[in-house]
Motif scaffolding. Sequence first.
Motif, PDB file in Angstrom:
ATOM      1  N   ALA A 119      19.612 -31.454 -23.247  1.00  0.00           N
ATOM      2  CA  ALA A 119      19.225 -32.651 -23.997  1.00  0.00           C
ATOM      3  C   ALA A 119      18.293 -32.301 -25.142  1.00  0.00           C
ATOM      4  O   ALA A 119      18.120 -33.088 -26.061  1.00  0.00           O
ATOM      5  N   LEU A 120      17.686 -31.105 -25.071  1.00  0.00           N
ATOM      6  CA  LEU A 120      16.728 -30.698 -26.109  1.00  0.00           C
ATOM      7  C   LEU A 120      17.311 -29.632 -27.037  1.00  0.00           C
ATOM      8  O   LEU A 120      16.584 -29.005 -27.790  1.00  0.00           O
ATOM      9  N   LYS A 121      18.636 -29.422 -26.940  1.00  0.00           N
ATOM     10  CA  LYS A 121      19.272 -28.441 -27.828  1.00  0.00           C
ATOM     11  C   LYS A 121      20.109 -29.162 -28.877  1.00  0.00           C
ATOM     12  O   LYS A 121      20.326 -30.382 -28.772  1.00  0.00           O
ATOM     13  N   ASP A 122      20.613 -28.405 -29.849  1.00  0.00           N
ATOM     14  CA  ASP A 122      21.680 -28.970 -30.663  1.00  0.00           C
ATOM     15  C   ASP A 122      22.992 -28.345 -30.192  1.00  0.00           C
ATOM     16  O   ASP A 122      22.983 -27.463 -29.327  1.00  0.00           O
ATOM     17  N   ASN A 123      24.115 -28.801 -30.738  1.00  0.00           N
ATOM     18  CA  ASN A 123      25.404 -28.352 -30.212  1.00  0.00           C
ATOM     19  C   ASN A 123      25.588 -26.841 -30.310  1.00  0.00           C
ATOM     20  O   ASN A 123      26.174 -26.223 -29.428  1.00  0.00           O
ATOM     21  N   ASN A 124      25.084 -26.251 -31.379  1.00  0.00           N
ATOM     22  CA  ASN A 124      25.226 -24.803 -31.524  1.00  0.00           C
ATOM     23  C   ASN A 124      24.480 -24.064 -30.432  1.00  0.00           C
ATOM     24  O   ASN A 124      24.939 -23.049 -29.915  1.00  0.00           O
ATOM     25  N   GLN A 125      23.303 -24.602 -30.101  1.00  0.00           N
ATOM     26  CA  GLN A 125      22.515 -23.956 -29.051  1.00  0.00           C
ATOM     27  C   GLN A 125      23.200 -24.089 -27.695  1.00  0.00           C
ATOM     28  O   GLN A 125      23.154 -23.186 -26.869  1.00  0.00           O
ATOM     29  N   ILE A 126      23.835 -25.271 -27.461  1.00  0.00           N
ATOM     30  CA  ILE A 126      24.504 -25.479 -26.172  1.00  0.00           C
ATOM     31  C   ILE A 126      25.608 -24.458 -25.978  1.00  0.00           C
ATOM     32  O   ILE A 126      25.787 -23.908 -24.896  1.00  0.00           O
ATOM     33  N   PHE A 127      26.364 -24.210 -27.033  1.00  0.00           N
ATOM     34  CA  PHE A 127      27.489 -23.288 -26.893  1.00  0.00           C
ATOM     35  C   PHE A 127      27.203 -21.913 -27.501  1.00  0.00           C
ATOM     36  O   PHE A 127      28.124 -21.197 -27.880  1.00  0.00           O
TER      37      PHE A 127
ATOM     38  N   THR B 120      17.073 -39.884 -31.742  1.00  0.00           N
ATOM     39  CA  THR B 120      18.425 -40.111 -32.245  1.00  0.00           C
ATOM     40  C   THR B 120      19.275 -40.867 -31.224  1.00  0.00           C
ATOM     41  O   THR B 120      19.945 -41.846 -31.552  1.00  0.00           O
ATOM     42  N   ALA B 121      19.224 -40.389 -29.951  1.00  0.00           N
ATOM     43  CA  ALA B 121      20.108 -40.952 -28.934  1.00  0.00           C
ATOM     44  C   ALA B 121      19.756 -42.402 -28.604  1.00  0.00           C
ATOM     45  O   ALA B 121      20.625 -43.188 -28.234  1.00  0.00           O
ATOM     46  N   ILE B 122      18.475 -42.738 -28.759  1.00  0.00           N
ATOM     47  CA  ILE B 122      18.042 -44.072 -28.350  1.00  0.00           C
ATOM     48  C   ILE B 122      18.673 -45.153 -29.212  1.00  0.00           C
ATOM     49  O   ILE B 122      18.844 -46.287 -28.795  1.00  0.00           O
ATOM     50  N   ASP B 123      19.100 -44.781 -30.406  1.00  0.00           N
ATOM     51  CA  ASP B 123      19.732 -45.788 -31.260  1.00  0.00           C
ATOM     52  C   ASP B 123      20.946 -45.203 -31.968  1.00  0.00           C
ATOM     53  O   ASP B 123      21.129 -45.383 -33.153  1.00  0.00           O
ATOM     54  N   PHE B 124      21.762 -44.494 -31.205  1.00  0.00           N
ATOM     55  CA  PHE B 124      22.926 -43.865 -31.791  1.00  0.00           C
ATOM     56  C   PHE B 124      24.071 -44.871 -31.833  1.00  0.00           C
ATOM     57  O   PHE B 124      24.222 -45.666 -30.912  1.00  0.00           O
ATOM     58  N   PRO B 125      24.886 -44.846 -32.906  1.00  0.00           N
ATOM     59  CA  PRO B 125      26.027 -45.771 -32.924  1.00  0.00           C
ATOM     60  C   PRO B 125      26.895 -45.499 -31.700  1.00  0.00           C
ATOM     61  O   PRO B 125      27.246 -44.360 -31.436  1.00  0.00           O
TER      62      PRO B 125
ATOM     63  N   ARG C 175      32.575 -39.751 -28.565  1.00  0.00           N
ATOM     64  CA  ARG C 175      31.916 -38.645 -29.263  1.00  0.00           C
ATOM     65  C   ARG C 175      31.975 -37.398 -28.408  1.00  0.00           C
ATOM     66  O   ARG C 175      30.952 -36.807 -28.080  1.00  0.00           O
ATOM     67  N   ALA C 176      33.187 -37.023 -28.012  1.00  0.00           N
ATOM     68  CA  ALA C 176      33.346 -35.947 -27.030  1.00  0.00           C
ATOM     69  C   ALA C 176      32.692 -34.641 -27.469  1.00  0.00           C
ATOM     70  O   ALA C 176      32.417 -33.782 -26.645  1.00  0.00           O
ATOM     71  N   MET C 177      32.441 -34.481 -28.769  1.00  0.00           N
ATOM     72  CA  MET C 177      31.907 -33.206 -29.243  1.00  0.00           C
ATOM     73  C   MET C 177      30.379 -33.183 -29.292  1.00  0.00           C
ATOM     74  O   MET C 177      29.771 -32.130 -29.370  1.00  0.00           O
ATOM     75  N   GLU C 178      29.779 -34.363 -29.232  1.00  0.00           N
ATOM     76  CA  GLU C 178      28.317 -34.451 -29.386  1.00  0.00           C
ATOM     77  C   GLU C 178      27.614 -34.141 -28.078  1.00  0.00           C
ATOM     78  O   GLU C 178      26.893 -34.966 -27.527  1.00  0.00           O
ATOM     79  N   TRP C 179      27.789 -32.928 -27.555  1.00  0.00           N
ATOM     80  CA  TRP C 179      27.291 -32.614 -26.222  1.00  0.00           C
ATOM     81  C   TRP C 179      25.786 -32.772 -26.079  1.00  0.00           C
ATOM     82  O   TRP C 179      25.299 -33.237 -25.059  1.00  0.00           O
TER      83      TRP C 179
ATOM     84  N   ALA D 129      21.604 -38.715 -23.663  1.00  0.00           N
ATOM     85  CA  ALA D 129      21.948 -40.033 -23.127  1.00  0.00           C
ATOM     86  C   ALA D 129      22.002 -40.003 -21.608  1.00  0.00           C
ATOM     87  O   ALA D 129      21.551 -40.952 -20.944  1.00  0.00           O
ATOM     88  N   SER D 130      22.534 -38.910 -21.037  1.00  0.00           N
ATOM     89  CA  SER D 130      22.578 -38.794 -19.576  1.00  0.00           C
ATOM     90  C   SER D 130      21.170 -38.809 -18.997  1.00  0.00           C
ATOM     91  O   SER D 130      20.888 -39.493 -18.008  1.00  0.00           O
ATOM     92  N   THR D 131      20.289 -38.033 -19.630  1.00  0.00           N
ATOM     93  CA  THR D 131      18.904 -37.997 -19.166  1.00  0.00           C
ATOM     94  C   THR D 131      18.293 -39.392 -19.194  1.00  0.00           C
ATOM     95  O   THR D 131      17.645 -39.822 -18.236  1.00  0.00           O
ATOM     96  N   LEU D 132      18.550 -40.113 -20.286  1.00  0.00           N
ATOM     97  CA  LEU D 132      17.992 -41.467 -20.417  1.00  0.00           C
ATOM     98  C   LEU D 132      18.589 -42.426 -19.379  1.00  0.00           C
ATOM     99  O   LEU D 132      17.950 -43.393 -18.994  1.00  0.00           O
ATOM    100  N   THR D 133      19.811 -42.133 -18.923  1.00  0.00           N
ATOM    101  CA  THR D 133      20.447 -42.977 -17.913  1.00  0.00           C
ATOM    102  C   THR D 133      19.841 -42.732 -16.531  1.00  0.00           C
ATOM    103  O   THR D 133      19.651 -43.661 -15.747  1.00  0.00           O
ATOM    104  N   VAL D 134      19.533 -41.456 -16.260  1.00  0.00           N
ATOM    105  CA  VAL D 134      19.011 -41.079 -14.945  1.00  0.00           C
ATOM    106  C   VAL D 134      17.539 -41.450 -14.803  1.00  0.00           C
ATOM    107  O   VAL D 134      17.075 -41.857 -13.739  1.00  0.00           O
TER     108      VAL D 134
END
Lengths: 311, 297
Positions: B53-61, B79-84, B257-261, B267-272
């Motif tokens: 949750a604290l990385k960007d996509n490049n860092q994740i992969f 960003t995630a708190i008000d993402f389209p 947004r399948a690519m926005e890991w 968002a998952s963190t915010l859900t849990v």
Amino acid sequence: MAIAIPTRQTQTRALPRLNREARAGLLFVLPWLIFLVVFTTYPVLGTFTLSFTDYSVIQAPNWIGLDNYQRMFFQDPSFWTAVKNSVFYAVVSVPLRLVLALLLALVLNLGVRGISVYRVIFYLPALVPPVAATIVFMLMFNLDTGPINVALRAIGLSPPDWLRDPVWAKPALIILGLWPLGIEVLVFLAGLKEIPQDLLDAASIDGASRWRRLVGITIPLLTPVILFNLVIGVIYSFQVFTPALIIGGTTGEPLESTLMYMVLIYRNAFRYFSMGYAAAQAMILFAAVALLTLLIFRSARVWVHYEGGER
Amino acid sequence: MSQVMVPRTGQRLIQRRFGQQLQHLAGQLAKHALLIAVSIVFLVPFYWMLTSALKDNNQIFAFEPQWWPNPVHWDNFATAIDFPGFPYLRLLGNSVFYAGAVTIGTVFSCAAIAYGFARLRFPGRDLLFGITLATLMIPPIVTFIPTYILFAATGLTGSYAPLIIPRFLGDAFYIFMLRQFFKGIPADLSDAARIDGAGEFRIFWEIMLPLVRPALIVVAVFSILYTWHDFFGPLIYLQDPMSYPLSLGLYAFRSQRAMEWALIMTASTLTVLPLILVFLFTQRYFIRGVAMTGLKG
């Protein structure tokens, strides 16, 4: 008491109306009576009836007899794929969960310090909504960067691309289903705490080894809890839905390997709106679960140890 | 004789005790090693969710997996708190409403129904309770399709009504659980109140309910948990993405947004997170509740 009971009965018989207590009792359970009629009896009969129709929401249902069942058994390969997938899932995951949960509970019950900390840690995953848990595990299972494969590679294995490999996708579903195992561990642990310590002490004084005490006392006394976890496990494993839908979609990617039975019903009922066909498939699930539960309870007479005084 | 024996036995005793202690210590160490290893296995997915949750996509992969994000993207949360596609506060509000309404309905209806089964005699009671237990074996999907058709006919699909209304009429599992508690209360209490002329409803409300309060909290906590987890019901009944609860919102977000890991993990963190907070305050009820569910089975 012996006098009180006949008096009450004569009273009830004399008065056509129910006594005060009975009226209050019925009033208290009235919401549940409504539920049982409107949300249980009616829908169960409804599903049964729908299963003989071609109801599709848009058109009024036509009676088509056993056509849905015939189609399911003889013309729809997806049905058998889903049955095989779900049976595989249940056959592997139910015993695996039981054994792992029991082992963890036994270790926790050995009198370790800080048990409350472990209990919390084991329970935490059960708090995670299945949607979030599944999404997290999609990263966990990543071929190159997922921690699971990093760990497997560290011990010299060449791990699969779990979620894209038809052979490994189902095992991956089973593994991610193990994450909330803590619930069963706590249930077992509570059962273990109920086992009378003096019984174990007595056996210990008589020279019974730790293993003998486990096999001769602990496990037999725990069989009611094992039965509970087994029944719940079987009922749930045949209804696994959320992770399968998120990972495999409604087609059960890759190659229908994650097409679980519930996903199939969902697809037919709410994507294709073939309500009649989906109802027939739901009836098959109902029959299978009922039959399995019955068999387990039958077998329980042989292997479950009941202490007197059933409540 | 005894003067000769004592020191020798004493020495042996000391030796044996020392050996036992060593064995005990080794045993403790082995147990903890095993439990800590298992704990790590259970905690890794949390760790991976939080750090991703604290990385960007490049860092994740990244080719070399980053065990700690570098740099740390705290801005993901903003960003995630008000993402389209993921209006977090709106979804959170929906979840709170859904869980709240279901929980109020469940607690009050199940308490009343369980009280009726446990403390009042009426014809057919035991048969009805047997039926109640039997319904636990019915897979929910078996009743789902006609129920859906029923709600569709009344025009209530697309709202929370189909998800909430049935919960005001009881739930077999919680009725079963609460009944055990009501049965445990001594009869003299209600008898005394009856002699004093209290009505059955007053006895229930003023005497019985306060006595089973811990059990009611267990039911409430479980009800919140399972409503928060509920995915199938909202997936079928809700249409407007702005009305989704968090679970369904997260699912929709991932589908679009399948690519926005990285943001999906945020968002998952915010859900849990809200559930973890509830858990921290109600931990003992959770643990006790799980224990109760198994024992009376």
